[in-house]
Design a protein around this motif. Structure first.
Motif, mmCIF file in Angstrom:
data_model
loop_
_atom_site.group_PDB
_atom_site.id
_atom_site.type_symbol
_atom_site.label_atom_id
_atom_site.label_comp_id
_atom_site.label_asym_id
_atom_site.label_seq_id
_atom_site.Cartn_x
_atom_site.Cartn_y
_atom_site.Cartn_z
ATOM 1 N N ARG A 1 0.925 -1.304 -0.030
ATOM 2 C CA ARG A 1 0.081 0.039 -0.060
ATOM 3 C C ARG A 1 0.739 1.227 -0.111
ATOM 4 N NH1 ARG A 1 -4.749 -2.598 2.878
ATOM 5 N NH2 ARG A 1 -5.675 -1.136 1.469
ATOM 6 N N THR B 1 2.441 9.223 3.718
ATOM 7 C CA THR B 1 3.631 10.274 4.049
ATOM 8 C C THR B 1 4.549 10.435 3.065
ATOM 9 O OG1 THR B 1 3.281 9.348 6.380
ATOM 10 C CG2 THR B 1 4.993 11.024 5.987
ATOM 11 N N ALA B 2 5.106 9.547 2.439
ATOM 12 C CA ALA B 2 6.001 9.717 1.554
ATOM 13 C C ALA B 2 5.572 10.543 0.319
ATOM 14 C CB ALA B 2 6.749 8.540 1.340
ATOM 15 N N ASN C 1 2.833 12.290 0.165
ATOM 16 C CA ASN C 1 2.549 13.496 0.598
ATOM 17 C C ASN C 1 3.679 14.677 0.453
ATOM 18 O OD1 ASN C 1 -0.480 12.980 0.862
ATOM 19 N ND2 ASN C 1 0.033 12.810 2.837
ATOM 20 N N LEU C 2 4.782 14.104 1.004
ATOM 21 C CA LEU C 2 5.815 14.791 0.955
ATOM 22 C C LEU C 2 6.450 14.996 -0.412
ATOM 23 C CD1 LEU C 2 8.237 16.080 2.429
ATOM 24 C CD2 LEU C 2 9.556 13.870 2.371
ATOM 25 N N ARG D 1 1.804 18.002 -0.372
ATOM 26 C CA ARG D 1 0.594 18.195 0.285
ATOM 27 C C ARG D 1 0.575 17.645 1.503
ATOM 28 N NH1 ARG D 1 -4.077 14.520 -2.457
ATOM 29 N NH2 ARG D 1 -3.646 13.377 -0.457
ATOM 30 N N LEU E 1 -20.246 16.772 9.567
ATOM 31 C CA LEU E 1 -19.126 16.127 9.583
ATOM 32 C C LEU E 1 -19.108 14.842 8.820
ATOM 33 C CD1 LEU E 1 -17.690 16.490 13.332
ATOM 34 C CD2 LEU E 1 -17.053 17.505 11.142
ATOM 35 N N ALA E 2 -20.241 14.254 8.780
ATOM 36 C CA ALA E 2 -20.460 13.041 7.967
ATOM 37 C C ALA E 2 -20.561 13.301 6.641
ATOM 38 C CB ALA E 2 -21.770 12.383 8.519
ATOM 39 N N THR F 1 -12.927 11.604 2.518
ATOM 40 C CA THR F 1 -12.273 10.253 2.611
ATOM 41 C C THR F 1 -11.909 9.589 1.208
ATOM 42 O OG1 THR F 1 -13.312 10.062 4.815
ATOM 43 C CG2 THR F 1 -12.274 8.133 3.834
ATOM 44 N N GLN G 1 -8.724 10.499 -0.433
ATOM 45 C CA GLN G 1 -7.695 10.269 0.375
ATOM 46 C C GLN G 1 -7.278 11.514 1.259
ATOM 47 O OE1 GLN G 1 -6.151 7.509 0.404
ATOM 48 N NE2 GLN G 1 -5.288 6.946 -1.310
ATOM 49 N N GLY H 1 -7.631 13.463 4.996
ATOM 50 C CA GLY H 1 -8.106 12.901 6.292
ATOM 51 C C GLY H 1 -8.731 14.330 6.751
ATOM 52 N N MET H 2 -9.575 14.266 7.900
ATOM 53 C CA MET H 2 -10.106 15.476 8.580
ATOM 54 C C MET H 2 -9.598 15.710 9.810
ATOM 55 S SD MET H 2 -14.139 15.503 7.606
ATOM 56 C CE MET H 2 -14.630 14.344 9.005
ATOM 57 N N LEU H 3 -8.999 16.843 10.083
ATOM 58 C CA LEU H 3 -8.500 17.242 11.192
ATOM 59 C C LEU H 3 -9.663 18.013 11.921
ATOM 60 C CD1 LEU H 3 -5.819 16.403 12.587
ATOM 61 C CD2 LEU H 3 -5.179 18.984 12.199
ATOM 62 N N ILE H 4 -10.187 17.591 12.818
ATOM 63 C CA ILE H 4 -11.192 18.487 13.556
ATOM 64 C C ILE H 4 -10.874 19.256 14.885
ATOM 65 C CG2 ILE H 4 -13.577 18.128 14.493
ATOM 66 C CD1 ILE H 4 -13.808 15.794 12.942
ATOM 67 N N TYR I 1 -3.762 27.354 12.316
ATOM 68 C CA TYR I 1 -3.886 26.579 11.445
ATOM 69 C C TYR I 1 -3.635 26.952 9.966
ATOM 70 C CZ TYR I 1 -6.007 23.615 15.015
ATOM 71 O OH TYR I 1 -6.062 22.784 15.990
#
Lengths: 335, 335
Positions: free
Chosen positions: A50, A54-55, A57-58, A62, A82-83, A90, A93, A95-98, A114
């Motif tokens: 998979r 992280t890599a 994104n780097l 982004r 939120l849903a 999602t 790809q 993620g949500m930082l809430i 932020y």
DNA sequence: TTCATACTTGTAAACGATTACATTCTTTGT
DNA sequence: ACAAAGAATGTAATCGTTTACAAGTATGAA
């Protein structure tokens, strides 16, 4: 199976191709030959590979994250939004930082943080209290406002707040009410102000009186609704109907006056705003204005996604319709 | 100021040191000389440098994310738990990726996916329906269960569910009820089963009868509570009191029977579970069992944090006390 | 046959931080 | 005065991808 998780190198080696080809197979399958594609996919299956987000994104500059800033996580009103957001973000790809603005000391400072920290590809702002001036930051990521916001052309998803208020007033007037009160959200909040304006405009249009004492300030919470209920009970010159700027406040109001022996709607009519799930389960059922919350989330996410992909800081706005829901909490005024 | 965000290279150049020194200054200030430290911090301030979390995570082989898996984001019960989680995770530089198991098709597959994808440093599981077998995955990150879970020694945060049920039964029995019914959550859910067991055990201990017809299956939702209300209304041999496994169901039940002209608690007594915010605003106020939800979130996050830091897959569990809250929805049985 | 064109694939340089190891410069004990 | 230990810093490899560019091959037209 594998002690460590497989990397793209492993897949490349097993498939007998270069890492570039593996990467291409996974992101743009159309550019690789069918036979190679199959070999790569087999190797992927075999290794259980998979991509390391992280890599990725780097390299792609982004973060894979969007920040969702809302007033209060514990407020059920937001969970459906939120849903809706999650259902779009999602699959992309992201993620949500809430984060909520109430838990810390200085909300505007949090927002600034932020925006400057570069920790997100985008931001969705659900708090109508924060001033848009805080958004004037060079190099900030795209932002979508998922609430009313006046005097700014930032992309936003809004609902017809003023019209909702007008619908409520119209309904009550049609039932025969002439003394209609209002419980607002916190002053300064754009939702509060828009609905209040809609309320006043509708009264004026219908030639109904507006008494300052009948406009009570709340903060959208049940507690403040209960407080409004106590205030109403103490009035000498009670309005026969009230429009409350949130269902939560309507619930607090309803419970408070019912416990004091007041019957709804025989003694007083109430109309809420939001149509949260519980509204239909109350006794009487709560007459209210429906906001399609999941849809608000979905559209806000789609707007933001488009901005992220095009790298643009501006975009279209969206106006979402409200719907009047008639239940039992509003009836004809007492004789 | 700067068109692009500053990197560690920029800071190093301006401070006249190597990138290694900059990195050390920021992570272990004690190992660099005071004068260099100051030079570096000045350069940081001047450039507005912030470490790129993605790069840092890549190098340190972590993701900076924990996944929170819950049944349904739109359920207000979870929002306070999330707030508790966030209050611990955010200061630890960990973002929360929130996902619900109900939106997709196969929840267990989703869980497996998150566990194998290597997208998270840890996982918090709030869904008691998922089977723990799905956790038997080599190389998975640490997991904390924030709900009851039987027969497994995984670290978890639980509340005294069985005791809560016993408190409810005891209270009702003390008021004089002898025919007590129960509305459960979905079968198979550990919370459901634990509370049901506690309910049955308490009845037995007090020598009270248990009629199978008086145990109705719900799913924690208001709708299922309303359905239980209709079922109760149709019974020829009604229990005089009911213990409902969630406040949401109690609200649905209450509204349904009240609209049918039933008075609470004169005609029927009800006790809920959770003490969600609205419980105190209903009329009558809902007698219920309080779960400290923020605390559950906080402790779960702390447990997980400790496991991530030590790299351990096991850890202590935590049992959180419940508290009985007396309001107006339970009274003496009808004559 | 020959060259242009389109397809595929490979090479290798980023992305921005962390850190093992090497190096240099101070101390300090004898 | 000198070796050994310690303190501070630098060098450079590494984390796992993506992608610009180069290079190779096949196809078809002239």
């Amino acid at each position: 199976m594998d002690r460590k998780t497989a990397t793209i190198q492993d897949v490349a080696r097993i498939a007998g191709v270069s890492t570039a080809t593996v990467s291409r197979t996974l992101s743009k399958p159309s550019v690789v030959a069918k036979s190679t594609r199959e070999a790569v996919l087999d190797a992927v299956a075999e290794t259980g590979y998979r991509v390391n987000a992280t890599a990725s994104n780097l390299r792609r500059q982004r973060t894979g994250t969007v920040i969702v800033l809302l007033p209060n996580l514990a407020n059920p009103f937001f969970s459906q939004i939120l849903a809706g957001l999650a259902s779009v973000l999602t699959p992309a790809q992201l993620g949500m930082l809430i984060a909520d603005t109430q838990s810390g000391p200085d909300p505007e400072e949090r927002l600034r943080h932020y925006l400057t920290s570069g920790q997100a590809d985008g931001l969705i702002l659900l708090d109508g209290t924060l001033s848009p001036e805080a958004l004037a930051i060079p190099g900030r990521p795209p932002v979508v406002l998922a609430c009313e916001w006046m005097g700014h052309d930032l992309p936003s998803v809004r609902v017809e707040n003023a019209r909702g208020a007008a619908l409520a007033v119209g309904h009550l007037a049609r039932l025969g009410h002439r003394r209609i009160g209002h419980v607002t959200g916190p002053r300064g909040n754009v939702l509060t102000e828009t609905r209040l304006e809609g309320f006043c405009a509708a009264l004026q249009e219908l030639g109904l009186p507006l008494d300052d004492h009948w406009v009570l300030e709340g903060d959208f919470s049940m507690d403040s609704g209960a407080a409004a209920g106590r205030a109403w009970l103490g009035m000498t010159d009670r309005p026969t109907a009230l429009f409350l700027s949130s269902d939560e406040m309507a619930i607090g109001f309803l419970g408070e006056v019912q416990r004091a022996g007041i019957r709804v709607p025989e003694d007083v009519s109430i109309v809420g705003f939001d149509n949260i799930e519980i509204a239909q389960h109350l006794s009487p059922g709560l007459t209210t204005i429906r906001q399609p919350r999941t849809q608000i989330g979905v559209r806000a996410a789609e707007l933001l996604l488009a901005m992220i992909e095009t790298g643009s800081l501006t975009g279209p706005s969206e106006l979402i319709e409200v719907e009047f829901i008639v239940r039992g909490s509003a009836g004809v005024p007492p004789a």
